[in-house]
Design a protein around this motif. Structure first.
Motif, PDB file in Angstrom:
ATOM      1  N   LEU A 196     -40.940  -3.612  34.273  1.00  0.00           N
ATOM      2  CA  LEU A 196     -40.628  -3.512  32.973  1.00  0.00           C
ATOM      3  C   LEU A 196     -39.093  -3.659  33.113  1.00  0.00           C
ATOM      4  CD1 LEU A 196     -42.407   0.021  33.148  1.00  0.00           C
ATOM      5  CD2 LEU A 196     -42.800  -1.624  31.453  1.00  0.00           C
ATOM      6  N   PRO A 197     -39.151  -4.281  31.607  1.00  0.00           N
ATOM      7  CA  PRO A 197     -37.826  -5.163  30.925  1.00  0.00           C
ATOM      8  C   PRO A 197     -36.789  -4.036  31.408  1.00  0.00           C
ATOM      9  CG  PRO A 197     -39.408  -6.182  30.028  1.00  0.00           C
ATOM     10  CD  PRO A 197     -40.282  -4.989  30.238  1.00  0.00           C
ATOM     11  N   VAL A 198     -35.445  -3.996  31.497  1.00  0.00           N
ATOM     12  CA  VAL A 198     -34.512  -3.585  31.646  1.00  0.00           C
ATOM     13  C   VAL A 198     -33.886  -2.951  29.989  1.00  0.00           C
ATOM     14  CG1 VAL A 198     -32.454  -2.322  32.642  1.00  0.00           C
ATOM     15  CG2 VAL A 198     -34.486  -3.437  33.910  1.00  0.00           C
ATOM     16  N   LEU A 199     -33.079  -2.056  29.673  1.00  0.00           N
ATOM     17  CA  LEU A 199     -32.537  -1.838  28.075  1.00  0.00           C
ATOM     18  C   LEU A 199     -31.268  -0.997  28.774  1.00  0.00           C
ATOM     19  CD1 LEU A 199     -35.037  -0.996  25.841  1.00  0.00           C
ATOM     20  CD2 LEU A 199     -34.537  -2.869  25.836  1.00  0.00           C
ATOM     21  N   SER A 200     -30.316  -2.056  28.715  1.00  0.00           N
ATOM     22  CA  SER A 200     -29.064  -1.125  29.518  1.00  0.00           C
ATOM     23  C   SER A 200     -27.585  -1.705  28.844  1.00  0.00           C
ATOM     24  CB  SER A 200     -28.849  -1.375  31.091  1.00  0.00           C
ATOM     25  OG  SER A 200     -28.195  -0.716  31.684  1.00  0.00           O
ATOM     26  N   PRO A 201     -27.127  -0.742  29.015  1.00  0.00           N
ATOM     27  CA  PRO A 201     -25.019  -1.121  27.878  1.00  0.00           C
ATOM     28  C   PRO A 201     -24.314  -1.334  29.193  1.00  0.00           C
ATOM     29  CG  PRO A 201     -25.810   1.339  28.124  1.00  0.00           C
ATOM     30  CD  PRO A 201     -27.117   0.710  28.431  1.00  0.00           C
ATOM     31  N   SER A 237     -30.518 -13.204  35.419  1.00  0.00           N
ATOM     32  CA  SER A 237     -32.615 -13.741  35.772  1.00  0.00           C
ATOM     33  C   SER A 237     -33.351 -12.921  34.418  1.00  0.00           C
ATOM     34  CB  SER A 237     -32.573 -12.265  36.860  1.00  0.00           C
ATOM     35  OG  SER A 237     -31.953 -11.828  38.034  1.00  0.00           O
ATOM     36  N   SER A 238     -32.486 -13.191  33.204  1.00  0.00           N
ATOM     37  CA  SER A 238     -33.702 -12.680  32.055  1.00  0.00           C
ATOM     38  C   SER A 238     -34.711 -11.394  32.818  1.00  0.00           C
ATOM     39  CB  SER A 238     -33.951 -13.841  32.008  1.00  0.00           C
ATOM     40  OG  SER A 238     -33.599 -15.393  31.692  1.00  0.00           O
ATOM     41  N   VAL A 239     -34.286 -10.435  32.702  1.00  0.00           N
ATOM     42  CA  VAL A 239     -34.792  -9.536  33.595  1.00  0.00           C
ATOM     43  C   VAL A 239     -34.530  -7.931  32.138  1.00  0.00           C
ATOM     44  CG1 VAL A 239     -35.173  -9.780  35.954  1.00  0.00           C
ATOM     45  CG2 VAL A 239     -33.113  -8.093  35.152  1.00  0.00           C
ATOM     46  N   ALA A 280     -42.272 -10.442  33.740  1.00  0.00           N
ATOM     47  CA  ALA A 280     -42.926 -11.138  34.765  1.00  0.00           C
ATOM     48  C   ALA A 280     -41.129 -11.407  35.973  1.00  0.00           C
ATOM     49  CB  ALA A 280     -43.517 -12.205  34.583  1.00  0.00           C
ATOM     50  N   ASN A 281     -40.228 -11.898  35.018  1.00  0.00           N
ATOM     51  CA  ASN A 281     -39.506 -11.851  35.603  1.00  0.00           C
ATOM     52  C   ASN A 281     -38.849 -11.371  36.293  1.00  0.00           C
ATOM     53  OD1 ASN A 281     -38.992 -14.119  34.875  1.00  0.00           O
ATOM     54  ND2 ASN A 281     -37.727 -14.482  33.152  1.00  0.00           N
ATOM     55  N   ALA A 282     -39.196  -9.246  36.125  1.00  0.00           N
ATOM     56  CA  ALA A 282     -38.149  -8.955  36.798  1.00  0.00           C
ATOM     57  C   ALA A 282     -38.736  -7.698  38.304  1.00  0.00           C
ATOM     58  CB  ALA A 282     -38.103  -7.044  35.749  1.00  0.00           C
ATOM     59  N   LEU A 283     -40.196  -8.236  37.762  1.00  0.00           N
ATOM     60  CA  LEU A 283     -41.228  -7.837  39.302  1.00  0.00           C
ATOM     61  C   LEU A 283     -41.417  -8.880  40.008  1.00  0.00           C
ATOM     62  CD1 LEU A 283     -43.194  -5.927  40.172  1.00  0.00           C
ATOM     63  CD2 LEU A 283     -44.476  -7.108  39.348  1.00  0.00           C
ATOM     64  N   ASN A 284     -40.846  -9.780  39.359  1.00  0.00           N
ATOM     65  CA  ASN A 284     -40.395 -11.605  40.733  1.00  0.00           C
ATOM     66  C   ASN A 284     -38.932 -11.262  41.524  1.00  0.00           C
ATOM     67  OD1 ASN A 284     -42.941 -12.598  39.969  1.00  0.00           O
ATOM     68  ND2 ASN A 284     -42.032 -13.592  38.974  1.00  0.00           N
ATOM     69  N   PHE A 335     -37.809  -7.688  41.551  1.00  0.00           N
ATOM     70  CA  PHE A 335     -38.151  -6.871  43.378  1.00  0.00           C
ATOM     71  C   PHE A 335     -38.274  -7.012  43.765  1.00  0.00           C
ATOM     72  CE2 PHE A 335     -40.272  -3.854  44.787  1.00  0.00           C
ATOM     73  CZ  PHE A 335     -39.148  -3.110  44.870  1.00  0.00           C
ATOM     74  N   ARG A 336     -39.808  -7.824  43.766  1.00  0.00           N
ATOM     75  CA  ARG A 336     -40.178  -8.706  45.048  1.00  0.00           C
ATOM     76  C   ARG A 336     -38.692  -9.059  46.055  1.00  0.00           C
ATOM     77  NH1 ARG A 336     -46.058  -9.796  42.121  1.00  0.00           N
ATOM     78  NH2 ARG A 336     -46.955  -7.675  42.218  1.00  0.00           N
ATOM     79  N   ALA A 337     -38.127  -9.827  45.488  1.00  0.00           N
ATOM     80  CA  ALA A 337     -37.116 -11.336  46.081  1.00  0.00           C
ATOM     81  C   ALA A 337     -35.839 -10.448  46.953  1.00  0.00           C
ATOM     82  CB  ALA A 337     -36.902 -12.369  45.121  1.00  0.00           C
ATOM     83  N   ARG A 338     -35.786  -9.620  45.808  1.00  0.00           N
ATOM     84  CA  ARG A 338     -34.021  -9.011  46.576  1.00  0.00           C
ATOM     85  C   ARG A 338     -34.036  -7.846  46.407  1.00  0.00           C
ATOM     86  NH1 ARG A 338     -29.636 -10.646  42.007  1.00  0.00           N
ATOM     87  NH2 ARG A 338     -28.710  -9.294  43.525  1.00  0.00           N
ATOM     88  N   PHE A 339     -35.086  -7.055  45.895  1.00  0.00           N
ATOM     89  CA  PHE A 339     -35.145  -5.606  46.390  1.00  0.00           C
ATOM     90  C   PHE A 339     -36.269  -4.503  46.628  1.00  0.00           C
ATOM     91  CE2 PHE A 339     -32.871  -6.770  42.642  1.00  0.00           C
ATOM     92  CZ  PHE A 339     -31.587  -6.071  42.883  1.00  0.00           C
ATOM     93  N   SER A 340     -37.722  -5.047  46.665  1.00  0.00           N
ATOM     94  CA  SER A 340     -38.220  -4.983  47.605  1.00  0.00           C
ATOM     95  C   SER A 340     -37.529  -3.745  48.590  1.00  0.00           C
ATOM     96  CB  SER A 340     -39.283  -5.542  48.292  1.00  0.00           C
ATOM     97  OG  SER A 340     -39.537  -5.879  49.108  1.00  0.00           O
ATOM     98  N   PHE A 341     -38.296  -2.968  48.993  1.00  0.00           N
ATOM     99  CA  PHE A 341     -38.240  -2.163  49.900  1.00  0.00           C
ATOM    100  C   PHE A 341     -38.177  -2.983  51.578  1.00  0.00           C
ATOM    101  CE2 PHE A 341     -39.242   1.058  53.972  1.00  0.00           C
ATOM    102  CZ  PHE A 341     -38.696   2.003  54.164  1.00  0.00           C
ATOM    103  N   ASP A 342     -39.455  -3.947  52.020  1.00  0.00           N
ATOM    104  CA  ASP A 342     -39.732  -3.929  53.284  1.00  0.00           C
ATOM    105  C   ASP A 342     -37.898  -5.205  53.235  1.00  0.00           C
ATOM    106  OD1 ASP A 342     -41.646  -2.579  54.247  1.00  0.00           O
ATOM    107  OD2 ASP A 342     -43.303  -4.030  53.208  1.00  0.00           O
ATOM    108  N   THR A 343     -37.767  -5.973  52.338  1.00  0.00           N
ATOM    109  CA  THR A 343     -36.863  -6.832  51.956  1.00  0.00           C
ATOM    110  C   THR A 343     -35.736  -5.981  52.392  1.00  0.00           C
ATOM    111  OG1 THR A 343     -37.720  -8.464  50.463  1.00  0.00           O
ATOM    112  CG2 THR A 343     -35.678  -8.775  50.812  1.00  0.00           C
TER     113      THR A 343
END
Length: 425
Positions: A342-347, A359-361, A392-396, A398-406
């Motif tokens: 999901l795209p992140v909305l944050s201040p 990263s355009s997430v 799509a950028n958000a999920l990619n 996460f898999r590259a930098r934030f996944s549990f295994d990584t």
């Protein structure tokens, strides 16, 4: 896999595998689980007092065998009822003293250790004991103690605050200096920790993002969860929907969110705001949204309902306040959003704004009012291709930098390297 190691993990404020119910795994449990899976022996040190539920796990010091490769050691302390106050300070002082007594009688030592900071007292005791025995250790910095207490003071009062908290500054710096390496959830936090220790970041320091293992949800569970949402009026009808999943705490600034909900409704946008979870501010949030029919409060939801909600959501909110500690980190709501695609909305400025931009997430909005958030939501509605690219950028990412295994696989390998270097020296 390297030769099996004995690893000590000290994290006193988190749930343990022996706690009742189904506590969400945090840093200590996640690391212990990954170490055990790699064949290493883990001794998990924690407080007998359970911070989250404000109760004692045991009457005093205790040892619990979870499995042949996992042992829990509980350190006695008096406990406290308020997160901020003299009771917590006294608890941590006693906790550090009791840890020192236990270590004085200890006849074994680990190959490597991972030490949570804060509390300052236990970190200082453990790192000094390890340093005296030339055991490599990584100190994991989660909060900016003690500067977090003095920085909010007016400039003329800060020197007074530092004098009053001088022992904490001394032991905090000593704990970080005694460490072989430092870790933190984001680069900004790591830079702060190294600077507080009086040194530069070096090659053995490491950024270890906050993340959690993904849940296994069957198609039947997902379908059942979808029916639950349908009955609640949160339907998979292609409409615009913004979600939040988390504790209703003071960490979040919901004023702009409720204003954005009012503005989007006034503009004829049928966007729903689904605010899941509960907490000490739930009653206040409900009161502020009582005249907003486009705001929904489902309460706490399980993993199946989370994934079903994500499938029918446009974006996820991470409405953190712009405090120094949050701006230096990438908080878990941001990582949770990436994991759900999901795209992140944050201040949030700082690390999160840089992440969103580079990263355009997601989309950053201003924290002064809800106007910019409403504009972001309108943009996602009128530019569906943009929303899909951000997702799509958000999920990619996460898999590259934030996944549990990584994250935790890399941390285990890093601890193995630290132990190997110590053996060779």
């Amino acid at each position: 896999m390297s030769a099996p190691l004995t690893v000590w993990v000290l994290q006193t404020g988190e749930p343990l595998p022996t706690d009742s119910g189904n506590p969400r795994p945090m840093r200590a449990m996640n690391l212990a689980k990954t170490l055990v899976a790699a064949g290493h022996k883990v001794v998990l040190w924690s407080s007998s007092f359970y911070h989250q539920e404000k109760r004692h796990r045991a009457a005093g010091n205790d040892r619990l065998t979870v499995s042949p490769l996992l042992e829990v050691r509980l350190i006695a302390s008096p406990g406290y009822q308020r997160n901020i106050g003299p009771g917590r300070l006294w608890d941590h002082a006693v906790l550090g003293r009791n840890l020192a007594k236990l270590l004085a009688a200890e006849t074994t030592q680990p190959d490597v250790a991972f030490v949570g900071y804060p509390p300052i007292e236990t970190a200082a005791v453990m790192t000094r004991w390890l340093a005296e025995r030339h055991v490599p250790c990584m100190v994991d910095v989660k909060d900016q103690w003690p500067t977090i207490f003095t920085d909010p003071l007016p400039g003329f009062l800060r020197p007074v605050g530092r004098i009053a908290l001088a022992p904490y500054f001394h032991y905090g710096r000593r704990a970080l200096r005694d460490a072989t390496a430092l870790s933190a959830m984001a680069d900004g936090f790591l830079q702060w920790a190294a600077g507080f220790a009086g040194r530069a970041v070096h090659e053995m320091d490491r950024v270890v993002p906050l993340t959690a293992p993904s849940g296994e949800v069957s198609s039947a569970e997902l379908a059942e969860a979808g029916l639950w949402w349908d009955a609640l009026g949160v339907r998979n009808d292609g409409g615009q929907r913004i979600c939040f999943i988390g504790s209703h705490s003071s960490a979040f600034d919901m004023g702009p969110v409720f204003e954005a909900a009012r503005l989007t409704a006034a503009a004829g946008n049928s966007c729903q705001f689904v605010l899941c979870g509960e907490g000490q501010h739930t009653a206040d949030w409900r009161r502020k949204a009582m005249d907003l029919p486009n705001v929904c409060f489902p309460g706490w939801i399980d993993r199946a309902k989370i994934e079903a909600l994500a499938l029918r959501s446009t974006a996820a909110l991470a409405p953190y306040r712009n405090s120094d500690d949050f701006m230096m980190s990438i908080p878990n709501k941001v990582v949770d959003s990436l994991a759900l695609g999901l795209p992140v909305l944050s201040p949030l400025r700082g690390e999160v704004r840089q992440l969103i931009s580079a990263s355009s997430v997601g989309v950053s909005y201003g924290d002064g009012s809800g106007e910019t958030l409403a504009e972001c939501i309108a943009r996602l509605k009128h530019e569906p291709g943009l929303r899909d690219r951000l997702a799509a950028n958000a999920l990619n990412l996460f898999r590259a930098r934030f996944s549990f295994d990584t994250v935790y696989g890399g941390l285990v390998r890093h601890l193995e390297i630290m132990a190997h270097r110590a053996r060779q020296s």
